[in-house]
Design an enzyme around this catalytic site. Structure first.
Site, PDB file in Angstrom:
ATOM      1  CB  SER A  81      -0.915   0.003   1.225  1.00 15.75           C
ATOM      2  OG  SER A  81      -1.820   1.083   1.163  1.00 15.75           O
ATOM      3  CG  HIS A 110      -8.131   8.764 -15.997  1.00 14.83           C
ATOM      4  ND1 HIS A 110      -8.893   7.781 -15.413  1.00 14.83           N
ATOM      5  CD2 HIS A 110      -8.226   9.845 -15.181  1.00 14.83           C
ATOM      6  CE1 HIS A 110      -9.449   8.240 -14.307  1.00 14.83           C
ATOM      7  NE2 HIS A 110      -9.054   9.494 -14.140  1.00 14.83           N
ATOM      8  N   GLY A 130      -6.523  -6.646  13.952  1.00 14.03           N
ATOM      9  CA  GLY A 130      -5.451  -6.490  14.922  1.00 14.03           C
ATOM     10  C   GLY A 130      -4.132  -6.115  14.290  1.00 14.03           C
ATOM     11  CG  HIS A 133      -4.322   4.883  -2.436  1.00 17.02           C
ATOM     12  ND1 HIS A 133      -5.329   4.191  -3.081  1.00 17.02           N
ATOM     13  CD2 HIS A 133      -3.910   4.100  -1.410  1.00 17.02           C
ATOM     14  CE1 HIS A 133      -5.524   3.036  -2.462  1.00 17.02           C
ATOM     15  NE2 HIS A 133      -4.677   2.947  -1.460  1.00 17.02           N
ATOM     16  NE  ARG A 143       4.637  -1.425  13.863  1.00 12.64           N
ATOM     17  CZ  ARG A 143       5.249  -0.365  13.334  1.00 12.64           C
ATOM     18  NH1 ARG A 143       4.920   0.041  12.110  1.00 12.64           N
ATOM     19  NH2 ARG A 143       6.181   0.280  14.005  1.00 12.64           N
ATOM     20  CB  VAL A 199      -1.134  -4.392  -5.873  1.00  9.31           C
ATOM     21  CG1 VAL A 199      -1.476  -3.556  -7.094  1.00  9.31           C
ATOM     22  CG2 VAL A 199       0.286  -4.079  -5.423  1.00  9.31           C
TER      23      VAL A 199
END
Length: 302
Positions: free
Chosen positions: A94, A147, A260, A108, A262, A111
């Site tokens: 990310s 695009h 849960g 941003h 990080r 994958v």
């Protein structure tokens, strides 16, 4: 259907993370990424790479994770209730970039691969991801380049893929409470497995590999654009919209928190500074008003 090759997916994602970090460091010219390996107590781990206070990037985060657990969190099984209770494994990269210059857009990219298994049943797996652009100030040339590069990423997989992924992005990156798009779109897909593992994996790789060619030329073109306090304040205001989406609607953020994950790694996608102004509206005819009136309206930029 070809059996999923998790090692191949992990190797690609780690290479992508390394290439992106190297490219962003080269583009910034001053700051370096802090490499922060981590372990998840309930299974798995990753490495968060964070660049802050650079000459070009106020914050850039490139995170890799490979985590697993015994029961799917609600955010992952909401659309697939039949998978509730299965063991799961998720891998992904990310990326979120918050530039210093207000004329350089936020970007941003994500994958990822997900697999859910249960004894005696066929595993359920899919790929997802995409990339999207969130400018504070719009430029037609930038939107067309973004695009068209997105369309090129999809071209080997059929003429129907780009329109589908573009529409998915326009629909996903939308703030219902503002009745406003987060940015000018790009690509977004999830639950992608109908073409089998190899072809689905190839699509994910193509999206990941086209992100930098889509974004880096925009950084190079805009990073030296003169700006002042007016543009800076508008940038902080627009970053507030970015925060609202990530904390209220983003499924990746919700999945990370519910599983849960990080917290520092999950929330490094947020900008270091943002602002909210009560009932503020840009004056008609200004570049700030044009962002909402023109650029945040979904259209065929390619």
């Amino acid at each position: 259907m070809t059996k999923p090759d998790l090692n191949a997916v992990e190797n690609y994602l780690r290479r992508l993370q390394s290439e992106l970090c190297s490219a962003f460091e080269a583009e910034d010219g001053r700051a370096r990424f802090r490499m922060d390996p981590w372990q998840r107590p309930d299974g798995g781990g990753g490495e968060s790479c964070l660049l802050e206070d650079g000459a070009v990037f106020e914050r850039a985060g490139v995170g890799f994770s490979h985590v697993h657990g015994d029961r799917l969190p609600p955010s992952a099984s909401r659309l697939r209730p039949e998978l509730a209770g299965r063991n799961w494994r998720a891998l992904g990269v990310s990326v979120v970039v918050h530039p210093r210059n207000p004329y350089v857009p936020i970007s941003h990219c994500n994958v990822r691969f997900f697999i859910a298994e249960s004894p005696g049943q066929e595993p359920a797996w899919w790929f997802g991801g995409g990339f999207d652009l969130t400018p504070c100030y719009g430029f037609d040339d930038d939107a067309r380049h973004w695009h068209r590069t997105a369309r090129a990423a999809c071209a080997p997989f059929g003429a129907h893929v780009y329109p589908r992924l573009k529409r998915g992005c326009d629909e996903y990156f939308y703030l219902p409470h503002r009745r406003e798009a987060r940015g000018i779109g790009g690509l977004f897909f999830d639950d992608w497995n109908a073409d089998g593992f190899e072809k689905s994996f190839a699509l994910m790789k193509s999206v990941g590999d086209h992100y930098l060619p889509a974004y880096r030329p925009l950084v190079q073109k805009r990073k030296a654009t003169p700006h002042g306090e007016r543009e800076r304040q508008f940038q902080l205001y627009r970053r507030g919209r970015y925060v609202e989406f990530n904390l209220v609607y983003d499924r990746g953020t919700l999945f990370g928190l519910q599983s849960g994950g990080r917290t520092e790694s999950i929330l490094m996608s947020l900008p270091p500074l943002a602002a909210w102004r009560y009932d503020w509206r840009p004056a008609p005819g200004t570049p700030e008003a044009e962002l909402t009136d023109r650029y945040l309206q979904p259209q065929d930029w390619a």
